[in-house]
Motif scaffolding. Structure first.
Motif, PDB file in Angstrom:
ATOM      1  N   THR A   1      -7.808  -3.132  -5.767  1.00 42.58           N
ATOM      2  CA  THR A   1      -7.472  -1.863  -6.409  1.00 42.58           C
ATOM      3  C   THR A   1      -8.454  -1.553  -7.530  1.00 42.58           C
ATOM      4  O   THR A   1      -8.950  -0.415  -7.663  1.00 42.58           O
ATOM      5  CB  THR A   1      -6.037  -1.917  -6.972  1.00 42.58           C
ATOM      6  OG1 THR A   1      -5.127  -2.204  -5.913  1.00 42.58           O
ATOM      7  CG2 THR A   1      -5.653  -0.611  -7.639  1.00 42.58           C
TER       8      THR A   1
ATOM      9  N   VAL B   1       0.659   1.475  -3.997  1.00 41.64           N
ATOM     10  CA  VAL B   1      -0.715   1.878  -4.284  1.00 41.64           C
ATOM     11  C   VAL B   1      -0.976   3.337  -3.918  1.00 41.64           C
ATOM     12  O   VAL B   1      -1.577   4.080  -4.703  1.00 41.64           O
ATOM     13  CB  VAL B   1      -1.708   0.946  -3.566  1.00 41.64           C
ATOM     14  CG1 VAL B   1      -3.148   1.416  -3.803  1.00 41.64           C
ATOM     15  CG2 VAL B   1      -1.543  -0.479  -4.069  1.00 41.64           C
TER      16      VAL B   1
ATOM     17  N   THR C   1       0.828  -1.207   0.000  1.00 36.43           N
ATOM     18  CA  THR C   1       0.000   0.000   0.000  1.00 36.43           C
ATOM     19  C   THR C   1       0.862   1.257   0.000  1.00 36.43           C
ATOM     20  O   THR C   1       0.664   2.168  -0.824  1.00 36.43           O
ATOM     21  CB  THR C   1      -0.927   0.017   1.227  1.00 36.43           C
ATOM     22  OG1 THR C   1      -1.910  -1.012   1.083  1.00 36.43           O
ATOM     23  CG2 THR C   1      -1.635   1.361   1.360  1.00 36.43           C
TER      24      THR C   1
ATOM     25  N   ILE D   1      -1.313  -5.910  -9.197  1.00 37.36           N
ATOM     26  CA  ILE D   1      -1.945  -4.617  -8.941  1.00 37.36           C
ATOM     27  C   ILE D   1      -1.637  -3.638 -10.076  1.00 37.36           C
ATOM     28  O   ILE D   1      -2.520  -2.898 -10.540  1.00 37.36           O
ATOM     29  CB  ILE D   1      -1.474  -4.055  -7.584  1.00 37.36           C
ATOM     30  CG1 ILE D   1      -2.067  -4.892  -6.453  1.00 37.36           C
ATOM     31  CG2 ILE D   1      -1.852  -2.587  -7.425  1.00 37.36           C
ATOM     32  CD1 ILE D   1      -1.461  -4.601  -5.093  1.00 37.36           C
TER      33      ILE D   1
END
Length: 296
Positions: A214, A172, A168, A254
Protein backbone atom coordinates in the motif's frame (compact mmCIF):
# COMPACT_ATOMS: atom_id res chain seq x y z
CA UNK A 1 -3.39 3.52 -16.05
CA UNK A 2 -2.12 1.04 -18.62
CA UNK A 3 -3.12 -2.61 -18.36
CA UNK A 4 -1.49 -5.58 -20.04
CA UNK A 5 -1.95 -9.33 -20.24
CA UNK A 6 0.88 -11.76 -19.57
CA UNK A 7 0.42 -13.14 -23.10
CA UNK A 8 1.78 -9.81 -24.37
CA UNK A 9 5.21 -10.84 -23.07
CA UNK A 10 5.19 -14.62 -23.54
CA UNK A 11 7.55 -14.43 -26.52
CA UNK A 12 10.53 -14.86 -24.23
CA UNK A 13 13.25 -14.90 -26.90
CA UNK A 14 12.10 -11.49 -28.09
CA UNK A 15 11.73 -10.13 -24.55
CA UNK A 16 15.24 -11.26 -23.60
CA UNK A 17 16.62 -9.64 -26.76
CA UNK A 18 14.89 -6.37 -25.88
CA UNK A 19 16.25 -6.54 -22.34
CA UNK A 20 19.79 -7.04 -23.60
CA UNK A 21 19.48 -4.29 -26.22
CA UNK A 22 18.34 -1.89 -23.50
CA UNK A 23 21.29 -2.93 -21.32
CA UNK A 24 19.03 -3.92 -18.45
CA UNK A 25 19.55 -6.53 -15.75
CA UNK A 26 16.70 -8.20 -13.85
CA UNK A 27 16.64 -9.67 -10.35
CA UNK A 28 13.92 -11.84 -8.80
CA UNK A 29 13.42 -11.79 -5.04
CA UNK A 30 11.20 -14.36 -3.31
CA UNK A 31 10.54 -13.32 0.33
CA UNK A 32 9.91 -16.34 2.54
CA UNK A 33 8.93 -17.47 6.00
CA UNK A 34 8.22 -21.19 6.45
CA UNK A 35 7.32 -22.02 2.85
CA UNK A 36 8.77 -25.55 2.64
CA UNK A 37 5.64 -26.85 0.91
CA UNK A 38 5.98 -24.65 -2.16
CA UNK A 39 9.41 -22.99 -2.37
CA UNK A 40 11.33 -25.75 -4.17
CA UNK A 41 8.82 -26.01 -7.01
CA UNK A 42 8.69 -22.23 -7.37
CA UNK A 43 12.47 -21.92 -7.64
CA UNK A 44 12.82 -24.93 -9.97
CA UNK A 45 10.06 -23.70 -12.29
CA UNK A 46 11.34 -20.14 -12.55
CA UNK A 47 14.99 -21.10 -12.79
CA UNK A 48 14.41 -23.64 -15.56
CA UNK A 49 12.36 -21.25 -17.70
CA UNK A 50 13.82 -17.81 -16.99
CA UNK A 51 17.46 -18.52 -16.13
CA UNK A 52 18.50 -21.72 -17.89
CA UNK A 53 16.24 -21.75 -20.97
CA UNK A 54 15.62 -18.02 -21.47
CA UNK A 55 18.02 -15.64 -19.76
CA UNK A 56 15.47 -13.10 -18.58
CA UNK A 57 16.69 -13.24 -14.97
CA UNK A 58 20.23 -12.32 -14.05
CA UNK A 59 19.67 -13.14 -10.38
CA UNK A 60 17.26 -15.36 -8.42
CA UNK A 61 17.35 -14.74 -4.68
CA UNK A 62 15.33 -16.09 -1.76
CA UNK A 63 15.43 -13.71 1.20
CA UNK A 64 14.20 -15.47 4.32
CA UNK A 65 12.81 -14.04 7.55
CA UNK A 66 14.18 -16.82 9.74
CA UNK A 67 12.19 -19.90 8.77
CA UNK A 68 12.10 -22.74 11.27
CA UNK A 69 11.27 -25.37 8.63
CA UNK A 70 13.32 -26.51 5.58
CA UNK A 71 12.55 -23.48 3.41
CA UNK A 72 16.14 -22.26 3.08
CA UNK A 73 17.62 -25.72 2.44
CA UNK A 74 15.01 -26.60 -0.18
CA UNK A 75 15.40 -23.25 -1.96
CA UNK A 76 19.17 -23.66 -2.13
CA UNK A 77 18.87 -27.23 -3.43
CA UNK A 78 16.51 -25.98 -6.12
CA UNK A 79 19.07 -23.45 -7.34
CA UNK A 80 18.34 -20.13 -5.64
CA UNK A 81 20.78 -17.91 -3.84
CA UNK A 82 19.48 -17.98 -0.26
CA UNK A 83 20.20 -15.38 2.38
CA UNK A 84 18.61 -14.45 5.67
CA UNK A 85 17.29 -10.91 5.90
CA UNK A 86 19.09 -10.44 9.23
CA UNK A 87 22.43 -10.92 7.44
CA UNK A 88 21.82 -7.97 5.09
CA UNK A 89 22.80 -4.60 6.60
CA UNK A 90 23.08 -6.25 10.05
CA UNK A 91 24.09 -2.96 11.70
CA UNK A 92 20.60 -1.63 10.87
CA UNK A 93 19.15 -4.11 13.35
CA UNK A 94 16.75 -6.99 12.87
CA UNK A 95 13.05 -6.47 12.25
CA UNK A 96 10.44 -9.00 11.27
CA UNK A 97 8.00 -8.64 8.42
CA UNK A 98 7.57 -8.92 4.68
CA UNK A 99 8.43 -5.27 4.11
CA UNK A 100 11.75 -5.77 5.88
CA UNK A 101 12.63 -8.54 3.40
CA UNK A 102 11.72 -6.37 0.44
CA UNK A 103 13.72 -3.40 1.75
CA UNK A 104 16.75 -5.64 2.27
CA UNK A 105 16.27 -6.97 -1.27
CA UNK A 106 16.80 -3.50 -2.73
CA UNK A 107 20.25 -3.48 -1.13
CA UNK A 108 21.17 -7.09 -1.87
CA UNK A 109 19.86 -7.57 -5.42
CA UNK A 110 21.86 -6.03 -8.25
CA UNK A 111 19.30 -5.75 -11.06
CA UNK A 112 18.12 -2.54 -12.69
CA UNK A 113 14.66 -4.09 -12.41
CA UNK A 114 13.66 -5.99 -9.27
CA UNK A 115 10.74 -8.41 -9.43
CA UNK A 116 8.97 -9.89 -6.42
CA UNK A 117 7.04 -13.17 -6.24
CA UNK A 118 5.55 -14.59 -3.04
CA UNK A 119 6.77 -17.96 -1.80
CA UNK A 120 3.38 -19.62 -1.32
CA UNK A 121 2.11 -19.85 -4.91
CA UNK A 122 0.59 -23.25 -5.59
CA UNK A 123 0.23 -22.87 -9.38
CA UNK A 124 3.59 -21.28 -10.13
CA UNK A 125 4.27 -20.35 -13.76
CA UNK A 126 6.90 -18.08 -15.36
CA UNK A 127 4.11 -15.61 -16.24
CA UNK A 128 4.21 -14.40 -12.64
CA UNK A 129 7.64 -12.96 -13.48
CA UNK A 130 7.66 -12.03 -17.16
CA UNK A 131 4.16 -10.58 -16.92
CA UNK A 132 5.34 -7.78 -14.61
CA UNK A 133 8.92 -7.44 -15.89
CA UNK A 134 7.87 -7.21 -19.55
CA UNK A 135 6.19 -3.79 -19.39
CA UNK A 136 9.28 -2.28 -17.74
CA UNK A 137 11.54 -3.69 -20.46
CA UNK A 138 9.37 -2.33 -23.26
CA UNK A 139 8.07 0.94 -21.83
CA UNK A 140 10.64 3.37 -20.43
CA UNK A 141 7.94 5.63 -18.97
CA UNK A 142 6.78 2.90 -16.56
CA UNK A 143 8.38 2.48 -13.16
CA UNK A 144 6.15 0.06 -11.20
CA UNK A 145 3.99 -2.82 -12.48
CA UNK A 146 1.54 -4.81 -10.36
CA UNK A 147 0.14 -8.20 -11.17
CA UNK A 148 -3.53 -9.05 -10.79
CA UNK A 149 -5.43 -12.33 -11.02
CA UNK A 150 -8.39 -14.30 -9.79
CA UNK A 151 -7.83 -15.69 -6.29
CA UNK A 152 -10.05 -18.66 -5.41
CA UNK A 153 -11.21 -18.81 -1.79
CA UNK A 154 -11.86 -22.17 -0.18
CA UNK A 155 -15.05 -22.04 1.88
CA UNK A 156 -17.34 -24.53 3.59
CA UNK A 157 -19.75 -24.37 0.68
CA UNK A 158 -17.02 -24.95 -1.90
CA UNK A 159 -14.63 -22.76 -3.88
CA UNK A 160 -15.47 -19.14 -4.59
CA UNK A 161 -13.34 -18.34 -7.68
CA UNK A 162 -13.26 -14.63 -6.85
CA UNK A 163 -13.43 -14.77 -3.06
CA UNK A 164 -9.80 -13.93 -2.36
CA UNK A 165 -8.64 -10.37 -1.80
CA UNK A 166 -10.92 -9.70 1.16
CA UNK A 167 -8.70 -7.02 2.69
CA UNK A 168 -8.51 -5.25 -0.67
CA UNK A 169 -12.26 -5.01 -1.10
CA UNK A 170 -13.20 -4.27 2.51
CA UNK A 171 -10.36 -1.91 3.45
CA UNK A 172 -7.93 -0.78 0.78
CA UNK A 173 -10.26 -0.01 -2.10
CA UNK A 174 -12.57 2.21 0.02
CA UNK A 175 -9.52 4.09 1.36
CA UNK A 176 -8.16 4.65 -2.14
CA UNK A 177 -11.58 5.74 -3.40
CA UNK A 178 -11.74 8.47 -0.75
CA UNK A 179 -8.11 9.63 -0.63
CA UNK A 180 -6.27 8.38 -3.76
CA UNK A 181 -8.90 7.90 -6.49
CA UNK A 182 -6.31 7.37 -9.23
CA UNK A 183 -5.27 4.15 -7.52
CA UNK A 184 -8.75 2.60 -7.57
CA UNK A 185 -8.05 1.46 -11.14
CA UNK A 186 -5.71 -1.18 -9.69
CA UNK A 187 -7.49 -4.52 -9.54
CA UNK A 188 -5.32 -5.95 -6.75
CA UNK A 189 -3.21 -3.35 -5.00
CA UNK A 190 -2.00 -5.88 -2.40
CA UNK A 191 -0.74 -8.43 -4.91
CA UNK A 192 2.67 -9.84 -3.98
CA UNK A 193 3.72 -10.23 -7.61
CA UNK A 194 5.11 -7.02 -9.05
CA UNK A 195 8.23 -5.44 -10.50
CA UNK A 196 9.82 -2.01 -10.30
CA UNK A 197 12.87 -0.12 -11.38
CA UNK A 198 15.63 0.17 -8.83
CA UNK A 199 15.51 3.95 -9.17
CA UNK A 200 11.90 3.87 -7.97
CA UNK A 201 12.36 1.45 -5.07
CA UNK A 202 15.53 3.01 -3.70
CA UNK A 203 13.86 6.40 -3.23
CA UNK A 204 10.85 5.39 -1.10
CA UNK A 205 10.48 4.26 2.54
CA UNK A 206 9.38 0.71 3.32
CA UNK A 207 7.01 -0.26 6.14
CA UNK A 208 8.46 -3.44 7.59
CA UNK A 209 5.16 -5.34 7.65
CA UNK A 210 2.21 -5.95 5.35
CA UNK A 211 1.61 -2.26 4.75
CA UNK A 212 4.51 -2.21 2.32
CA UNK A 213 2.53 -2.68 -0.91
CA UNK A 214 0.00 0.00 0.00
CA UNK A 215 2.80 2.40 0.89
CA UNK A 216 4.61 1.68 -2.36
CA UNK A 217 1.61 2.58 -4.48
CA UNK A 218 0.89 5.83 -2.66
CA UNK A 219 4.54 6.92 -2.70
CA UNK A 220 5.15 6.02 -6.36
CA UNK A 221 1.92 7.75 -7.37
CA UNK A 222 2.89 10.93 -5.53
CA UNK A 223 6.48 10.97 -6.79
CA UNK A 224 5.98 9.88 -10.40
CA UNK A 225 2.29 10.15 -11.21
CA UNK A 226 -0.26 7.51 -12.16
CA UNK A 227 1.30 7.23 -15.63
CA UNK A 228 4.33 5.49 -14.10
CA UNK A 229 2.18 2.65 -12.71
CA UNK A 230 0.73 -0.22 -14.75
CA UNK A 231 -0.81 -3.64 -14.10
CA UNK A 232 -0.75 -7.04 -15.80
CA UNK A 233 -3.39 -9.75 -15.84
CA UNK A 234 -1.72 -12.97 -14.64
CA UNK A 235 -4.90 -15.10 -14.86
CA UNK A 236 -5.29 -17.16 -11.67
CA UNK A 237 -3.18 -17.43 -8.52
CA UNK A 238 -3.65 -20.29 -6.04
CA UNK A 239 -2.19 -19.93 -2.57
CA UNK A 240 -3.05 -20.59 1.05
CA UNK A 241 -5.92 -18.51 2.39
CA UNK A 242 -5.20 -16.70 5.63
CA UNK A 243 -7.35 -16.77 8.76
CA UNK A 244 -9.48 -13.82 9.82
CA UNK A 245 -7.03 -13.18 12.69
CA UNK A 246 -4.16 -12.96 10.19
CA UNK A 247 -6.19 -10.64 7.98
CA UNK A 248 -6.96 -8.45 10.98
CA UNK A 249 -3.26 -8.02 11.75
CA UNK A 250 -2.57 -7.33 8.09
CA UNK A 251 -5.30 -4.68 8.02
CA UNK A 252 -3.85 -2.94 11.06
CA UNK A 253 -0.43 -2.71 9.42
CA UNK A 254 -1.99 -1.38 6.22
CA UNK A 255 -3.85 1.29 8.18
CA UNK A 256 -0.61 2.35 9.89
CA UNK A 257 1.10 2.76 6.51
CA UNK A 258 -1.89 4.60 5.04
CA UNK A 259 -2.43 7.04 7.90
CA UNK A 260 1.26 7.92 8.01
CA UNK A 261 0.89 9.18 4.44
CA UNK A 262 -1.98 11.55 5.09
CA UNK A 263 -1.24 15.30 4.96
CA UNK A 264 0.77 16.55 7.96
CA UNK A 265 1.41 13.00 9.22
CA UNK A 266 4.87 11.65 9.93
CA UNK A 267 6.20 8.26 8.89
CA UNK A 268 5.83 5.50 11.44
CA UNK A 269 8.90 4.54 13.44
CA UNK A 270 8.47 1.00 12.09
CA UNK A 271 9.28 2.14 8.55
CA UNK A 272 12.68 1.78 6.96
CA UNK A 273 14.05 4.93 5.28
CA UNK A 274 14.63 5.19 1.53
CA UNK A 275 17.54 2.92 0.71
CA UNK A 276 19.39 5.66 -1.15
CA UNK A 277 19.64 7.60 2.10
CA UNK A 278 22.15 5.02 3.41
CA UNK A 279 25.82 5.65 2.68
CA UNK A 280 26.45 1.91 2.43
CA UNK A 281 23.88 1.64 -0.33
CA UNK A 282 25.26 4.62 -2.24
CA UNK A 283 28.69 3.00 -2.15
CA UNK A 284 27.25 -0.23 -3.53
CA UNK A 285 25.14 1.52 -6.20
CA UNK A 286 26.72 4.89 -7.03
CA UNK A 287 24.10 5.67 -9.67
CA UNK A 288 20.69 4.26 -10.48
CA UNK A 289 20.76 2.67 -13.92
CA UNK A 290 17.31 3.32 -15.32
CA UNK A 291 15.39 6.37 -14.05
CA UNK A 292 11.70 6.71 -14.82
CA UNK A 293 11.00 9.14 -17.65
CA UNK A 294 8.16 11.35 -16.42
CA UNK A 295 5.70 12.27 -19.15
CA UNK A 296 5.47 15.95 -19.97
Amino acid sequence: MRSFHHHDFSGLDALVSEKETAGLTVSLCIPTLNEEGTIARIVENIRHSLVDTHHLLDELVVIDSGSTDRTRALAAEAGAEVIEAADILPFQGKRMGKGENLWKAVHHCRGDIICFVDGDIGNIHPRFVYGTVGPLVRHAELGYVKGFYERPLLATEGVDPRGGGRVTEILVRPLFARFCPDLTALHQPLAGEYAARRSVLEAIPFPTGYGVETAHLIDVWRLHGIEAIAQTDLDERIHRNRSLADLGRMSGEILDAFFSRLPNASLSSTERPPMNSLSEYRERFPASAQPVKRNA
